[in-house]
Design an enzyme around this catalytic site. Structure first.
Site, PDB file in Angstrom:
ATOM      1  CD  GLU A  43      -2.984  -0.830  -0.116  1.00 26.91           C
ATOM      2  OE1 GLU A  43      -3.048   0.302  -0.649  1.00 26.91           O
ATOM      3  OE2 GLU A  43      -3.628  -1.795  -0.555  1.00 26.91           O
ATOM      4  CB  THR A  49       3.617   4.118  -7.632  1.00 28.57           C
ATOM      5  OG1 THR A  49       4.312   5.144  -6.910  1.00 28.57           O
ATOM      6  CG2 THR A  49       4.580   3.472  -8.596  1.00 28.57           C
ATOM      7  CE1 TYR A  88       4.844  12.189  -5.124  1.00 24.78           C
ATOM      8  CE2 TYR A  88       5.155  10.376  -6.664  1.00 24.78           C
ATOM      9  CZ  TYR A  88       4.654  11.627  -6.367  1.00 24.78           C
ATOM     10  OH  TYR A  88       3.951  12.327  -7.324  1.00 24.78           O
ATOM     11  CE1 TYR A 126      -6.766   3.089  -0.090  1.00 27.40           C
ATOM     12  CE2 TYR A 126      -4.375   3.089   0.112  1.00 27.40           C
ATOM     13  CZ  TYR A 126      -5.536   2.557  -0.421  1.00 27.40           C
ATOM     14  OH  TYR A 126      -5.475   1.479  -1.264  1.00 27.40           O
ATOM     15  CG  ASP A 144      -7.298   4.801  -3.400  1.00 32.21           C
ATOM     16  OD1 ASP A 144      -8.515   4.650  -3.668  1.00 32.21           O
ATOM     17  OD2 ASP A 144      -6.402   4.081  -3.901  1.00 32.21           O
TER      18      ASP A 144
END
Length: 354
Positions: A43, A49, A88, A126, A144
């Site tokens: 997750e 992505t 990220y 989330y 999400d």
């Protein structure tokens, strides 16, 4: 809330959705066993992505760090190297920080309570909902962008889904609609529905298992939803990036700050053109880094886009006669040795010019 849901037959909706999922669910490596650690890693990787990009990274990551103990004990630079190319990077650092807390505080057992899980670094609403529902079978929403899109269409919600109030509202609706018998499959079914059928553009409604429940479809506005205000225009930053080689054929690389964008990754030295004129680069490098260099030639230019900023980079080759450096953030490394350091994608693309 009841007004929004009064047109939805929740038990039939659940049945239609789950029966479709049991027959059509995607075969994904993190689904092959019910394991909270694997769910958690997947997750975190899947944030921002695509699934196809994540699969090979996930497989390599789980091979290298099969348990929370392996990840907790790993060197951060090795973890960032394993994450190299996914982007990220704060996700990787936060994941390792949180996993270390799981080892230290919870004896390596990932907590199954909302409060404890939400207290871990990088675990937002989330991710918390995904872990609790998928791995622990708790009827907790995991909302999400995919889920916002699906339910904005099913419930014909014409408010801006970028607003926190709208997200909260949809999260409450999903909390009412989620299956208590099989919450794990319910949340994953919504994810698959959003990825396979209820796509951002041109949803294939005729193949949708819950089409007859969809109020947007009934009103013919499924392609107009969700409503989402446009993000702010990205700021452009221009840099000169220097590939500085010494007489031994080694290159200077620099470790980025522990805070902020691309923290703790390595890069070739970057000169911000909003602060430094083109004819001042050599002096600026000496003042900032103590490096005496001569710029030799242009290699080319690259553009790299982040969510909030665009880097425009002109790459130049430079030479220095120095053998040592007086800043801890800098090091000389051979061309062959560079591959052992974690670099962001923008700087990986420069390796071709070495």
């Amino acid at each position: 809330m009841n007004k929004r849901l009064q047109n939805l037959n929740i038990p039939v909706f659940q049945t239609d959705l789950l029966e479709w999922y049991y027959l059509n669910k995607r075969d994904l490596p993190w689904r092959r066993e019910k394991n909270p650690y694997r769910t958690w890693v997947s997750e975190i990787m899947l944030q921002q992505t695509k699934v196809d990009t994540v699969i090979p990274y996930f497989n390599r990551f789980m091979e290298k760090y099969p348990t929370v103990y392996d990840l907790a004990q790993a060197d951060e630079q090795d973890v960032l190297k394993s994450w190299e190319g996914l982007g990220y990077y704060s996700r990787a650092r936060n994941l390792q920080t949180a996993v270390r807390e799981v080892v230290d505080t919870y004896n390596g057992e990932i907590p199954n309570s909302e409060k404890e899980l939400a207290s871990l670094k990088g675990v937002g609403p989330y991710t918390k909902g995904a872990i609790l529902s998928i791995a622990f079978d708790q009827p907790i929403p995991a909302v999400d962008g995919n889920v916002l899109r699906v339910f904005s269409r099913i419930l014909k919600i014409e408010d801006d889904v970028a607003k926190q109030s709208t997200k909260k509202e949809i999260e409450q609706y999903v909390g009412e609609i989620i299956s208590h018998k099989d919450p794990s499959s319910f949340n994953q079914a919504i994810m698959d529905l959003g990825a396979m059928i209820c796509t951002p553009k041109k949803p294939t409604c005729m193949f949708c298992p819950v089409m007859e429940h969809c109020q947007a479809f009934q009103h013919g506005i499924q392609e107009q939803l969700p409503i989402k205000k446009k993000a702010k225009k990205q700021k452009i930053k221009q840099y000169i990036v220097l590939l500085i080689k010494n007489d031994q054929g080694e290159y200077i690389i620099e470790k980025r700050s522990e805070q902020g964008l691309l923290a703790n990754l390595w890069q070739f030295p970057m000169v911000p053109l909003e602060e430094v004129g083109l004819n001042q680069i050599e002096q600026w490098m000496y003042d900032k880094y103590g490096i005496e260099l001569q710029i030799e030639s242009d290699c080319g230019n690259l553009k790299h886009t982040f969510s909030h900023i665009i880097w425009k980079m002109d790459i130049k080759k430079a030479n220095t006669s120095q053998k040592s450096l007086n800043k801890d953030s800098l090091t000389f490394i051979s061309k062959e040795g560079i591959v052992n350091y974690p670099f962001p994608v923008s700087h990986q693309k420069m390796m071709q010019f070495l």
